[in-house]
Structure formats: C-alpha cells, structure tokens
Design a protein around this motif. Structure first.
Motif, PDB file in Angstrom:
ATOM      1  N   GLU A  38       3.606 -37.800  23.943  1.00 32.42           N
ATOM      2  CA  GLU A  38       3.672 -38.609  22.724  1.00 32.42           C
ATOM      3  C   GLU A  38       4.192 -37.781  21.559  1.00 32.42           C
ATOM      4  N   ILE A  39       4.809 -38.464  20.607  1.00 27.43           N
ATOM      5  CA  ILE A  39       5.326 -37.839  19.396  1.00 27.43           C
ATOM      6  C   ILE A  39       4.762 -38.595  18.198  1.00 27.43           C
ATOM      7  N   PHE A  40       4.232 -37.855  17.230  1.00 21.40           N
ATOM      8  CA  PHE A  40       3.729 -38.438  15.994  1.00 21.40           C
ATOM      9  C   PHE A  40       4.737 -38.169  14.879  1.00 21.40           C
ATOM     10  N   CYS A  41       5.280 -39.211  14.277  1.00 20.78           N
ATOM     11  CA  CYS A  41       6.194 -39.078  13.138  1.00 20.78           C
ATOM     12  C   CYS A  41       5.390 -39.335  11.865  1.00 20.78           C
ATOM     13  N   VAL A  62       5.959 -43.010  20.951  1.00 17.53           N
ATOM     14  CA  VAL A  62       6.214 -42.474  19.610  1.00 17.53           C
ATOM     15  C   VAL A  62       5.420 -43.286  18.589  1.00 17.53           C
ATOM     16  N   HIS A  63       4.595 -42.611  17.793  1.00 16.43           N
ATOM     17  CA  HIS A  63       3.781 -43.257  16.766  1.00 16.43           C
ATOM     18  C   HIS A  63       4.363 -42.968  15.384  1.00 16.43           C
ATOM     19  N   PHE A  64       4.372 -43.982  14.534  1.00 15.10           N
ATOM     20  CA  PHE A  64       4.922 -43.845  13.186  1.00 15.10           C
ATOM     21  C   PHE A  64       3.829 -44.062  12.145  1.00 15.10           C
ATOM     22  N   PHE A  65       3.836 -43.200  11.121  1.00 13.48           N
ATOM     23  CA  PHE A  65       2.843 -43.267  10.053  1.00 13.48           C
ATOM     24  C   PHE A  65       3.550 -43.524   8.726  1.00 13.48           C
ATOM     25  N   ASN A  66       2.846 -44.230   7.809  1.00  6.33           N
ATOM     26  CA  ASN A  66       3.459 -44.558   6.528  1.00  6.33           C
ATOM     27  C   ASN A  66       3.177 -43.492   5.465  1.00  6.33           C
ATOM     28  N   TYR A  67       3.638 -43.746   4.280  1.00  7.17           N
ATOM     29  CA  TYR A  67       3.522 -42.797   3.168  1.00  7.17           C
ATOM     30  C   TYR A  67       2.071 -42.426   2.881  1.00  7.17           C
ATOM     31  N   TYR A  68       1.150 -43.394   3.070  1.00  8.22           N
ATOM     32  CA  TYR A  68      -0.261 -43.173   2.762  1.00  8.22           C
ATOM     33  C   TYR A  68      -1.019 -42.491   3.893  1.00  8.22           C
ATOM     34  N   GLY A  69      -0.330 -42.141   4.975  1.00  6.23           N
ATOM     35  CA  GLY A  69      -0.988 -41.505   6.112  1.00  6.23           C
ATOM     36  C   GLY A  69      -1.605 -42.490   7.069  1.00  6.23           C
ATOM     37  N   GLY A  70      -1.293 -43.780   6.885  1.00 17.03           N
ATOM     38  CA  GLY A  70      -1.822 -44.807   7.771  1.00 17.03           C
ATOM     39  C   GLY A  70      -0.877 -45.087   8.928  1.00 17.03           C
ATOM     40  N   TYR A  71      -1.423 -45.638   9.982  1.00 19.02           N
ATOM     41  CA  TYR A  71      -0.654 -45.979  11.173  1.00 19.02           C
ATOM     42  C   TYR A  71       0.261 -47.162  10.877  1.00 19.02           C
ATOM     43  N   SER A  72       1.569 -47.025  11.187  1.00 12.63           N
ATOM     44  CA  SER A  72       2.529 -48.113  10.970  1.00 12.63           C
ATOM     45  C   SER A  72       2.845 -48.862  12.254  1.00 12.63           C
ATOM     46  N   GLY A  73       3.025 -48.133  13.333  1.00 13.13           N
ATOM     47  CA  GLY A  73       3.372 -48.786  14.587  1.00 13.13           C
ATOM     48  C   GLY A  73       3.730 -47.775  15.656  1.00 13.13           C
ATOM     49  N   THR A  74       4.059 -48.287  16.833  1.00 13.29           N
ATOM     50  CA  THR A  74       4.328 -47.443  17.989  1.00 13.29           C
ATOM     51  C   THR A  74       5.551 -47.942  18.737  1.00 13.29           C
ATOM     52  N   PHE A  75       6.418 -47.007  19.120  1.00 11.74           N
ATOM     53  CA  PHE A  75       7.442 -47.329  20.113  1.00 11.74           C
ATOM     54  C   PHE A  75       6.779 -47.152  21.469  1.00 11.74           C
ATOM     55  N   TYR A  76       6.750 -48.230  22.208  1.00 13.29           N
ATOM     56  CA  TYR A  76       5.950 -48.319  23.422  1.00 13.29           C
ATOM     57  C   TYR A  76       6.869 -48.592  24.603  1.00 13.29           C
ATOM     58  N   PRO A  77       7.150 -47.624  25.462  1.00 15.08           N
ATOM     59  CA  PRO A  77       8.001 -47.891  26.625  1.00 15.08           C
ATOM     60  C   PRO A  77       7.405 -49.004  27.476  1.00 15.08           C
ATOM     61  N   LYS A  78       8.238 -49.634  28.290  1.00 18.57           N
ATOM     62  CA  LYS A  78       7.730 -50.718  29.121  1.00 18.57           C
ATOM     63  C   LYS A  78       6.560 -50.210  29.964  1.00 18.57           C
ATOM     64  N   GLU A  79       5.598 -51.071  30.161  1.00 15.77           N
ATOM     65  CA  GLU A  79       4.361 -50.675  30.845  1.00 15.77           C
ATOM     66  C   GLU A  79       4.622 -50.425  32.327  1.00 15.77           C
ATOM     67  N   TYR A  80       4.596 -49.158  32.698  1.00 13.78           N
ATOM     68  CA  TYR A  80       4.882 -48.799  34.079  1.00 13.78           C
ATOM     69  C   TYR A  80       3.665 -48.927  34.981  1.00 13.78           C
ATOM     70  N   LEU A  81       2.479 -49.123  34.391  1.00 12.73           N
ATOM     71  CA  LEU A  81       1.258 -49.285  35.190  1.00 12.73           C
ATOM     72  C   LEU A  81       0.689 -50.697  35.066  1.00 12.73           C
ATOM     73  N   VAL A  82       1.513 -51.632  34.594  1.00 18.11           N
ATOM     74  CA  VAL A  82       1.031 -52.992  34.368  1.00 18.11           C
ATOM     75  C   VAL A  82       0.476 -53.583  35.670  1.00 18.11           C
ATOM     76  N   SER A  83      -0.659 -54.294  35.554  1.00 16.47           N
ATOM     77  CA  SER A  83      -1.311 -54.890  36.725  1.00 16.47           C
ATOM     78  C   SER A  83      -1.788 -56.294  36.372  1.00 16.47           C
ATOM     79  N   GLY A  84      -1.181 -57.287  37.012  1.00 19.09           N
ATOM     80  CA  GLY A  84      -1.595 -58.660  36.770  1.00 19.09           C
ATOM     81  C   GLY A  84      -3.039 -58.891  37.175  1.00 19.09           C
ATOM     82  N   LYS A  85      -3.451 -58.251  38.272  1.00 18.06           N
ATOM     83  CA  LYS A  85      -4.827 -58.415  38.766  1.00 18.06           C
ATOM     84  C   LYS A  85      -5.843 -57.925  37.741  1.00 18.06           C
ATOM     85  N   VAL A  86      -5.574 -56.736  37.149  1.00 22.75           N
ATOM     86  CA  VAL A  86      -6.499 -56.192  36.144  1.00 22.75           C
ATOM     87  C   VAL A  86      -6.487 -57.056  34.889  1.00 22.75           C
TER      88      VAL A  86
END
Length: 332
Positions: A38-41, A62-86
C-alpha cells in the motif's frame, strides 16, 4: 503483507519500467513493487492511468489524504479474493446476528480502553479510577441490556466519553482536550486523533482487501454507499491501542511540540509536514510492533492482528463461531 510507503511531499507518482517512481524537485525516488502492499499519499500527488493499471496488476492499494490530514479515498484494485459465498453469508449474518457482532465490537473497544488506562493507573494516575470503574462494571451491564443498534451505539459513545475524560490526567497541560472535533480538527490533539484514525482506517481497508470479506456489509456502523463501512467496524477496536497510545507516547515524551509541529488557523488545526513525518513514523512503529499470539504460538505484528480480526469474522460468518475482536489483554 508487504510494506507501507508514505509520501508526505508534493510530487508526481509514475511508472518507470517495472518500478514505481516518485518525482519531486526534479529528483526521482523509486519504490519497489515486489514488497509494497500500500501507498499513503499524504500531500498533493499527481498520477496517471498508466500507473493505476500497473498498481492494479500488482494488487497495490493507494490511500489519499486531504489537506486536514483526513482520509479522502482509496484506489482499490479489483478484488482478487472476491467470494460470492462469503458475501451471501455475510449479508445473512447481518440480518440474523448484527446486534451480537456489534456488541462484540463495542466490548472489544471497552477492553482495549481498560488495558490502555490500566497502564496509567499502575503508574500513579489514580484519577482515572472512576472511568475504569465505569468501564469494568456499568458499561458491561449497559451493553448487555442494550436493544437495537441505536442503544449499542449510545453505549459505545459513553465508553469513548469516559476515555476522553481521562485525558486531562494523562497528557501534558499544553495538549488540551475539550471535546472531539473532527471536520476540521480544532486543536493539536484533535488533529492527531483525526490523522491517526484515518491512517488506521486506511490500514484496515488494505487488510480487508486481502480477505474474502465484503467491505460494504458492516455490523456496528450502518452499511452505506461510498465508504468501506466494515473497515470502520474493525478499526474501532484498535483505536485505543494504536492511535491513542501513539499520541500519548508522542505527547508525554515530548516528541511532538504544539508550536513546532502544527499549523493553526482561526477555525482549524493540522499537523505540518514535519509533524506528519514524526506521527507517521511513530504509528508505523506501533503497527509493526510484535506480540506473542497464544493460539498461533508465534509472534505477530499489530498490523497482522488487524487482518486476523478479518479472518475471525469470516469464521464467525461461515462457521457460526463467536466473534471476539483483538484484545490487548489476551494478546489475540
């Protein structure tokens, strides 16, 4: 899990051959792909779709933070462990056992706050005794008697208020805490709490990404569009022992200074670049600190403990086992 890379300066993030390159002030700093998870910007960082495609193939969040040091959002690759059953079982558990799991999370918060305060009580801070008494007795009764999510959240709120009430006994006098103010934080203490909780939340997003869990189906917090509400659930338990213990250490050991490490305006306060670097180093050291896990019979990092809570939740969902979040007292 791979390593975390923090970027605290303004610059450009690009792909350079088979490496990630951060360019600032006409100088290149290379980030290896092989051992990065992971990378924190933490500042203004520009990037392009060529890099995003590269990061996606490498499963790097990749996580992005705003000017105030708060969490803005995440670049999230496609879920490679996705499980319909779970996902189906997770949704059914939400319908059938939401309150049970929500109470387990709040109880986990309570236990870790107790362990945090006990350290100070044993070191002469007898003023925290009243809060400890409530947390050990009254809050248990209140949580057991709570009916519905609103009442459970009310108990959680009171647990946090009892914790906050002890800060005047634990912290140096120049770090004043009147009340929790988030958007934006209004003083140095609230600035550190917001920044620390945002880092912990983002860490939990990455941890859950590496499990079969669905980020949007939560139990204590309301499931909602536009945020990873399950990460809010699982990170709550770790706030007392990661975010707040980091803050207490930095303040009481004079590693951080009100005048030197914060930028304050009329209606907000933020950590400056130097302050962020100090805080990031301290919280990362705490996340990488190791504990003896009594069941696994091996030493694990606090970072791994977050991911293990995800696995424990999966066991609860799939095998109907009791969900007990991480407890500092039990080491598991």
């Amino acid at each position: 899990m791979g390593k975390t890379k923090y970027i605290s300066s303004i610059g450009e993030l690009t792909r350079k051959d088979n490496s990630i390159c951060f360019r600032k002030n006409n100088k290149n700093v290379y980030i290896p792909v092989e051992n990065t998870s992971e990378i924190f910007c933490l500042n203004e960082v520009s990037l392009n779709t060529k890099l995003l495609d590269f990061l996606s193939k490498a499963n790097i969040v990749v996580h992005f933070f705003n000017y105030y040091g708060g969490y803005s959002g995440t670049f999230y690759p496609k879920e490679y462990l996705v499980s319909g059953k779970v996902t189906i079982k997770q949704a059914q558990t939400f319908v059938d056992k939401r309150e049970i799991i929500a109470k387990a999370i709040v109880n986990g918060i309570r236990e870790n706050i107790i362990e945090t305060l006990m350290h100070y009580y044993k070191h002469g801070k007898s003023e925290v005794k009243d809060a400890l008494s409530y947390l050990k007795k009254d809050s248990v009764y209140a949580l057991n008697e709570a009916k519905g999510i609103k009442q459970i959240l009310s108990v959680e709120g009171e647990i946090w208020q009892q914790f906050y009430s002890t800060f005047k006994y634990i912290l140096r006098e120049d770090f004043v805490f009147n009340k929790r103010v988030k958007r934006p934080p209004d003083n140095p203490l609230n600035a550190m709490i917001s920044f620390g909780n945002s880092i912990l939340y983002a860490k939990t997003v990455t941890a859950i990404y590496n499990t079969h869990l669905n980020q949007s189906i939560s139990f204590l917090h309301e499931p909602s569009e536009g945020r990873f509400s399950l990460s809010l659930d699982l990170s709550e338990v770790f706030k007392p022992i990661i975010t707040f213990k980091t803050i207490f250490d930095l303040v009481n050991n004079r590693k951080i200074n009100v005048q030197k490490h914060f930028d304050s305006k009329l209606n907000y306060c933020i950590l400056n670049e130097e302050g962020k670097k100090i805080f990031v180093q301290a919280i990362e050291e705490r996340l990488q600190s190791v504990i003896e896990h009594p069941k696994l019979k091996r030493r694990i990092s606090m970072n791994t403990a977050i991911k293990l809570d995800g696995y424990k939740l999966i066991k609860s969902i799939m095998e109907e086992k009791e969900f007990k979040p991480y407890s500092l007292k039990d080491g598991m």
